[in-house]
Design a protein around this motif. Structure first.
Motif, PDB file in Angstrom:
ATOM      1  N   THR A  17       0.841  -1.211   0.000  1.00 36.21           N
ATOM      2  CA  THR A  17       0.000   0.000   0.000  1.00 36.21           C
ATOM      3  C   THR A  17       0.866   1.248   0.000  1.00 36.21           C
ATOM      4  N   LEU A  18       1.992   1.186   0.717  1.00 32.24           N
ATOM      5  CA  LEU A  18       2.868   2.348   0.817  1.00 32.24           C
ATOM      6  C   LEU A  18       3.388   2.781  -0.551  1.00 32.24           C
ATOM      7  N   LYS A  19       3.643   1.826  -1.448  1.00 34.89           N
ATOM      8  CA  LYS A  19       4.085   2.172  -2.797  1.00 34.89           C
ATOM      9  C   LYS A  19       3.047   3.024  -3.505  1.00 34.89           C
ATOM     10  N   ARG A  20       1.778   2.625  -3.344  1.00 27.66           N
ATOM     11  CA  ARG A  20       0.697   3.379  -3.991  1.00 27.66           C
ATOM     12  C   ARG A  20       0.539   4.760  -3.351  1.00 27.66           C
ATOM     13  N   TRP A  39      -5.018   9.774   1.841  1.00 31.93           N
ATOM     14  CA  TRP A  39      -3.627   9.565   1.474  1.00 31.93           C
ATOM     15  C   TRP A  39      -2.947  10.876   1.075  1.00 31.93           C
ATOM     16  N   LEU A  40      -3.733  11.847   0.642  1.00 34.29           N
ATOM     17  CA  LEU A  40      -3.178  13.093   0.120  1.00 34.29           C
ATOM     18  C   LEU A  40      -3.021  14.177   1.183  1.00 34.29           C
ATOM     19  N   GLU A  79      -5.631  18.652   1.154  1.00 33.70           N
ATOM     20  CA  GLU A  79      -4.287  19.021   1.602  1.00 33.70           C
ATOM     21  C   GLU A  79      -4.218  19.330   3.094  1.00 33.70           C
ATOM     22  N   PHE A  80      -5.174  20.120   3.595  1.00 36.07           N
ATOM     23  CA  PHE A  80      -5.095  20.602   4.976  1.00 36.07           C
ATOM     24  C   PHE A  80      -6.066  19.903   5.929  1.00 36.07           C
ATOM     25  N   ARG A 124       1.136  10.685  -3.541  1.00 34.11           N
ATOM     26  CA  ARG A 124       1.614  11.906  -2.878  1.00 34.11           C
ATOM     27  C   ARG A 124       2.679  12.621  -3.709  1.00 34.11           C
ATOM     28  N   SER A 125       3.581  11.834  -4.312  1.00 40.79           N
ATOM     29  CA  SER A 125       4.629  12.471  -5.124  1.00 40.79           C
ATOM     30  C   SER A 125       4.028  13.130  -6.366  1.00 40.79           C
ATOM     31  N   GLN A 126       3.009  12.477  -6.965  1.00 41.87           N
ATOM     32  CA  GLN A 126       2.341  13.062  -8.126  1.00 41.87           C
ATOM     33  C   GLN A 126       1.596  14.337  -7.751  1.00 41.87           C
TER      34      GLN A 126
END
Length: 269
Positions: free
Chosen positions: A99-102, A143-144, A187-188, A107-109
């Motif tokens: 799950t962490l990979k996803r 996740w975001l 985000e917040f 998050r990086s995207q």
């Protein structure tokens, strides 16, 4: 290299000191007595928020682009990026390896799209193409949380995020307001909701500003103001936000002021 001369005389000798760095002017003569101690020098509150103007030697806000006293214009170096590494490490403790990979991809995207000014909604399509081939893996909104600013919720980060979102927002006013609110809460966080940031840590999202301030509102002028008027207002507001005058840590206010000033510079400068 020219320097300011200062003649020092005594009964027997006379010499000329060249004050290249202006140190004598600021610190006094070489004969001035300074207390010496082996103890660490006490740092006064607010000193880390100040810098010295090379022209008039006044201490001003470290964020000021123009000296409010003499009008000296500072050259801007590369601005530091937000460091969310510690937040990411703690946040990552919540997930199993697969799950962490996803989560890391999403998050990086999200952060990349912000830094490159790309449409935010495209992320869901990209994630689906890469991870949703079995029809079971979905991008969860939680996740975001903090993907762009590492959980730092303040007016400056909200202003930056709103500046990014606005060009991609729907045209209809009501739909636009809902869309902006949705992305801000991704985000917040939703106000009042608890978010897990690690195995043993949580944070509660607070109410924040959901609408962007225009550059002329921040600089307390009008859209039709001249560049000279804008610079004058900026200098005056730098005085207002100086720690000695404001009485508080005005870092966020100065950062928002600079954000508006940079935008005004593109339009009027």
């Amino acid at each position: 290299m020219a320097g300011r001369g200062l003649r020092v005389s005594s009964n027997k000798t006379e010499c000329l000191l060249l004050d290249f760095g202006g140190n004598i002017k600021r610190l006094g003569m070489l004969t001035k007595k300074f207390p010496i101690t082996l103890e660490p020098t006490e740092k006064h509150e607010g000193e880390e928020l100040l810098k010295e103007c090379p022209s008039c030697h006044r201490l001003i806000s470290i964020f000021a682009q123009i000296c409010p006293e003499c009008g000296h214009i500072f050259s801007l170096g590369k601005q530091p990026e937000d460091d969310g590494e510690a937040f990411e490490q703690e946040f990552g403790e919540l997930f199993d390896d697969e799950t962490l990979k996803r989560v890391k991809y999403a998050r990086s995207q999200r952060k990349t799209r912000f830094s490159k000014q790309q449409p935010p909604d495209k992320l869901w399509e990209l994630f689906s193409d890469k991870h949703n081939q079995d029809g079971k893996t979905f991008l969860h909104n939680d996740w975001l949380f903090g993907a762009v600013f590492g959980g730092r919720d303040n007016d400056f980060n909200r202003q930056r995020f709103l500046e990014y979102l606005e060009p991609f927002a729907p045209k209809n006013d009501r739909t636009k307001a809902q869309w902006l609110k949705h992305h801000l809460e991704l985000e917040f966080g939703k106000p009042g909701k608890q978010y897990r940031t690690g195995k043993h840590t949580t944070t509660e999202a607070k109410i924040g500003r959901n609408s962007k301030l225009e550059w002329w509102e921040i600089l307390q002028c009008s859209p039709g103001s001249t560049w000279e008027e804008i610079k004058g207002n900026y200098r005056e507001l730098c005085r207002v936000y100086h720690p000695d005058c404001s009485g508080f840590d005005s870092t966020i206010e100065m950062q928002i002021l600079n954000l508006a000033f940079d935008k005004a510079k593109l339009i009027k400068g």
